[in-house]
Write a protein that holds these residues in place. Structure first.
Motif, PDB file in Angstrom:
ATOM      1  N   LYS A   1      20.253-103.073 -39.747  1.00  0.00           N
ATOM      2  CA  LYS A   1      21.041-102.813 -40.953  1.00  0.00           C
ATOM      3  C   LYS A   1      20.122-102.395 -42.106  1.00  0.00           C
ATOM      4  O   LYS A   1      20.402-101.431 -42.826  1.00  0.00           O
TER       5      LYS A   1
ATOM      6  N   PHE B   1      20.076 -98.707 -44.062  1.00  0.00           N
ATOM      7  CA  PHE B   1      20.897 -98.894 -45.261  1.00  0.00           C
ATOM      8  C   PHE B   1      20.637 -97.757 -46.260  1.00  0.00           C
ATOM      9  O   PHE B   1      19.497 -97.305 -46.416  1.00  0.00           O
TER      10      PHE B   1
ATOM     11  N   LEU C   1      30.174-105.485 -40.175  1.00  0.00           N
ATOM     12  CA  LEU C   1      29.241-104.354 -40.101  1.00  0.00           C
ATOM     13  C   LEU C   1      29.949-103.019 -39.872  1.00  0.00           C
ATOM     14  O   LEU C   1      29.404-101.964 -40.194  1.00  0.00           O
TER      15      LEU C   1
ATOM     16  N   LYS D   1      25.528 -96.973 -42.037  1.00  0.00           N
ATOM     17  CA  LYS D   1      25.811 -98.007 -41.042  1.00  0.00           C
ATOM     18  C   LYS D   1      24.784 -97.947 -39.924  1.00  0.00           C
ATOM     19  O   LYS D   1      24.094 -96.946 -39.739  1.00  0.00           O
ATOM     20  N   ILE D   2      24.686 -99.017 -39.171  1.00  0.00           N
ATOM     21  CA  ILE D   2      23.820 -99.030 -37.989  1.00  0.00           C
ATOM     22  C   ILE D   2      24.284 -97.914 -37.055  1.00  0.00           C
ATOM     23  O   ILE D   2      25.461 -97.867 -36.682  1.00  0.00           O
TER      24      ILE D   2
END
Length: 301
Positions: A48, A52, A83, A55-56
């Motif tokens: 993350k 940032f 998430l 999103k992952i």
């Protein structure tokens, strides 16, 4: 003159984020192996931070034995929602139903070893070419042999004698068709590092890691939680104890320890003073002297 200084935790964080970004740069379809345990939670947190405010950029993969702690599944689902990432679930029960694996029987039966086939099938079905996990070198002697980029052949197997040098943090992700890599961004971390980082970053973890009164039985020198998946023998008496878990896995093989550590500072103090290894209460590691390496050679996590 600059007075810039990295603490050892920030240095480990920077190293792990670098590895995660290298995975994104070198592979076409990577994923994070997510068990709901503290190490995979830390990997997800690092991913993350690595990307940032985006999103992952890869999914989380959970190999569901069907014998998980309910708290682990609830935590997983809540984290996925927060998430906004994709979750891929590989089902051991489906592997059993399809005849891919044969379920163990008896009082010590476990689905832990069956995860290997489900994991390899999930990797192949989704064409994942890299799977990041939270294994650390300090956990177990077989895991101490791993590189950051750990090559797997086209059968998903690991050969500890056939791994690539990683000089000056240069990673080689080249592979043939059908092969893939397991990647371990927090290889150089210790259990203490993980706990200190969780406290530093205020990372949420399942309440199973905190001491709480739980119903358990004493078996093979550890406290196993009583559940519908464990056959209690006539010689065993369920009892209530203040128990917490240092690692999380299949509920049938995850032994707890007696503890009063119900918050992070107490856990850190306990880890600093204990002489028991982190995986000392895992029943799967007690089956033989080389049980972990044997499983890893076949394609285990």
């Amino acid at each position: 003159m600059s007075n810039y200084h990295l603490t050892h935790l920030r240095e480990l964080e920077a190293e792990a984020i670098y590895v995660i970004r290298e995975v994104y740069a070198q592979f076409d379809n990577p994923a994070i192996l997510f068990s709901g345990g503290k190490d995979s939670i830390v990997i997800t947190h690092l991913a993350k931070k690595a990307f940032f405010p985006a999103k992952i950029p890869f999914p989380l993969v959970h190999i569901d034995t069907g014998h998980n702690f309910p708290e682990t599944i609830a935590f997983r689902d809540e984290l996925i929602k927060k998430l906004g990432v994709n979750l891929v679930v590989g089902s051991v029960q489906k592997s059993i139903d399809d005849g891919r694996v044969l379920e163990e029987t008896g009082a010590n039966a476990s689905r832990n070893a069956l995860q290997t086939t489900t994991l390899l099938d999930t990797i192949e079905d989704n064409n994942f070419d890299a799977a990041m996990g939270g294994a650390r070198r300090d956990e177990e002697k077989a895991r101490a042999k791993e590189r950051f980029f750990s090559h797997r052949d086209d059968f998903g197997q690991w050969d500890p004698k056939n791994q690539r040098p990683e000089l000056w943090n240069i990673f080689n992700g080249k592979k043939r068709m059908g092969e893939h890599f397991r990647v371990f961004p927090i290889s150089n971390w210790t259990e203490m590092d993980v706990w200190q980082y969780i406290m530093l970053e205020n990372i949420e973890i399942p309440e199973l890691y905190y001491a709480k009164e739980r119903e358990v039985i004493w078996r093979n020198n550890s406290w196993l939680p009583v559940s519908e998946y464990i056959t209690v023998r006539d010689t065993e008496t369920p009892q209530k104890k203040m128990i917490r878990f240092r690692t999380l896995g299949d509920i049938t093989i995850t032994g707890g320890i007696e503890s009063e550590a119900d918050d992070l500072p107490k856990i850190i103090q306990e880890v600093a003073s204990t002489r028991m290894t982190e995986r000392g209460n895992r029943e799967d590691d007690k089956r033989s002297e080389t049980s972990m390496e044997d499983r890893k050679r076949q394609g285990y996590f």
